[in-house]
Write a protein that holds these residues in place. Sequence first.
Motif, PDB file in Angstrom:
ATOM      1  N   PHE A 169     -11.703  14.266  20.549  1.00 29.47           N
ATOM      2  CA  PHE A 169     -11.812  12.807  20.838  1.00 29.47           C
ATOM      3  C   PHE A 169     -12.119  12.001  19.384  1.00 29.47           C
ATOM      4  CE2 PHE A 169     -12.212  13.149  25.646  1.00 29.47           C
ATOM      5  CZ  PHE A 169     -11.150  12.254  25.699  1.00 29.47           C
ATOM      6  N   GLU A 170     -13.011  12.701  18.650  1.00 27.43           N
ATOM      7  CA  GLU A 170     -13.580  12.157  17.424  1.00 27.43           C
ATOM      8  C   GLU A 170     -12.501  12.347  16.345  1.00 27.43           C
ATOM      9  OE1 GLU A 170     -15.658  10.265  14.667  1.00 27.43           O
ATOM     10  OE2 GLU A 170     -16.257  10.625  16.577  1.00 27.43           O
ATOM     11  N   SER A 171     -11.452  13.264  16.461  1.00 27.57           N
ATOM     12  CA  SER A 171     -10.223  13.369  15.683  1.00 27.57           C
ATOM     13  C   SER A 171      -9.425  12.262  15.993  1.00 27.57           C
ATOM     14  CB  SER A 171      -9.844  14.773  15.973  1.00 27.57           C
ATOM     15  OG  SER A 171      -8.323  15.039  15.345  1.00 27.57           O
ATOM     16  N   LEU A 172      -8.965  12.023  17.395  1.00 29.41           N
ATOM     17  CA  LEU A 172      -8.131  11.000  17.905  1.00 29.41           C
ATOM     18  C   LEU A 172      -8.543   9.607  17.453  1.00 29.41           C
ATOM     19  CD1 LEU A 172      -5.713  10.548  19.648  1.00 29.41           C
ATOM     20  CD2 LEU A 172      -7.506  10.246  21.495  1.00 29.41           C
ATOM     21  N   ARG A 173      -9.826   9.453  17.699  1.00 29.02           N
ATOM     22  CA  ARG A 173     -10.355   8.246  17.098  1.00 29.02           C
ATOM     23  C   ARG A 173     -10.291   7.820  15.710  1.00 29.02           C
ATOM     24  NH1 ARG A 173     -14.753   6.049  15.060  1.00 29.02           N
ATOM     25  NH2 ARG A 173     -16.002   7.808  14.618  1.00 29.02           N
ATOM     26  N   GLN A 174     -10.370   8.770  14.889  1.00 27.17           N
ATOM     27  CA  GLN A 174     -10.207   8.544  13.408  1.00 27.17           C
ATOM     28  C   GLN A 174      -8.555   8.286  13.013  1.00 27.17           C
ATOM     29  OE1 GLN A 174     -11.586  12.200  11.490  1.00 27.17           O
ATOM     30  NE2 GLN A 174     -13.843  11.441  11.665  1.00 27.17           N
ATOM     31  N   GLU A 175      -7.771   9.189  13.912  1.00 27.16           N
ATOM     32  CA  GLU A 175      -6.311   8.934  13.525  1.00 27.16           C
ATOM     33  C   GLU A 175      -5.887   7.459  14.187  1.00 27.16           C
ATOM     34  OE1 GLU A 175      -3.948  12.162  15.043  1.00 27.16           O
ATOM     35  OE2 GLU A 175      -5.016  13.680  14.416  1.00 27.16           O
ATOM     36  N   ILE A 176      -6.345   6.929  15.099  1.00 25.31           N
ATOM     37  CA  ILE A 176      -6.153   5.638  15.715  1.00 25.31           C
ATOM     38  C   ILE A 176      -6.721   4.691  14.559  1.00 25.31           C
ATOM     39  CG2 ILE A 176      -6.581   4.006  17.530  1.00 25.31           C
ATOM     40  CD1 ILE A 176      -6.463   6.419  19.518  1.00 25.31           C
ATOM     41  N   SER A 177      -7.925   4.801  14.055  1.00 21.25           N
ATOM     42  CA  SER A 177      -8.407   3.955  13.250  1.00 21.25           C
ATOM     43  C   SER A 177      -7.741   3.895  12.140  1.00 21.25           C
ATOM     44  CB  SER A 177      -9.875   4.315  12.947  1.00 21.25           C
ATOM     45  OG  SER A 177     -10.498   3.559  11.869  1.00 21.25           O
ATOM     46  N   LEU A 178      -7.210   5.197  11.596  1.00 21.07           N
ATOM     47  CA  LEU A 178      -6.357   5.165  10.447  1.00 21.07           C
ATOM     48  C   LEU A 178      -5.015   4.447  10.596  1.00 21.07           C
ATOM     49  CD1 LEU A 178      -5.976   6.262   7.474  1.00 21.07           C
ATOM     50  CD2 LEU A 178      -4.992   8.258   8.693  1.00 21.07           C
TER      51      LEU A 178
END
Length: 191
Positions: free
Chosen positions: A18-27
Amino acid sequence: MTDIPRQYGIADDPTQAFESLRQEISLLHTAIQGLTAAREKMPDYSPTLGAISRQLAAMTEGITRIEQAPGVKLTPAIMVQQLAKAAADARADDKRQMDDARADLHKVIGRMDGLVVRARSTDLQRRRELWMMLGAFLSGILLWSFLPGMIARSLPESWHVPQWMAARTLGKEQATYNGQAGDNNHTPEKN
């Protein structure tokens, strides 16, 4: 099946996923915001594009006019034919003008010949008149030299015309005669 997440780089831990997904969505969200901001800062090219469009339309119209011009449609063979025809027309026109000039020249020469003939005939007529005047003058001198004597001798002797003429010719006064008419032994009496 546990090997599939490791092959694709997916973490086994859901939190980490989820953290990785959140970073990608933020990017992705930051990238979309940057694109929107970049789009808003982009200049309006519609006036420039409109001017370019008008210029292209004018150029297209000019090219169309050039394509429709008769000179562009000519092939070298047609150009040679037209040049030959134009040269023949020019030569024919030049020939006509030269023929006209030649005819005018012949007319002028004919008039000049007529003037020369007339001048010669006038000169000949003047010479004839001069010879006739000279002949008439000489005839008059000749006639005057013996005609008065003939007339004087044809008049009656009692008029004493020949003696009177002789006295006049010599510049003397006429003598008076005491004799009778027909008497040859007259002695002149001076006044």
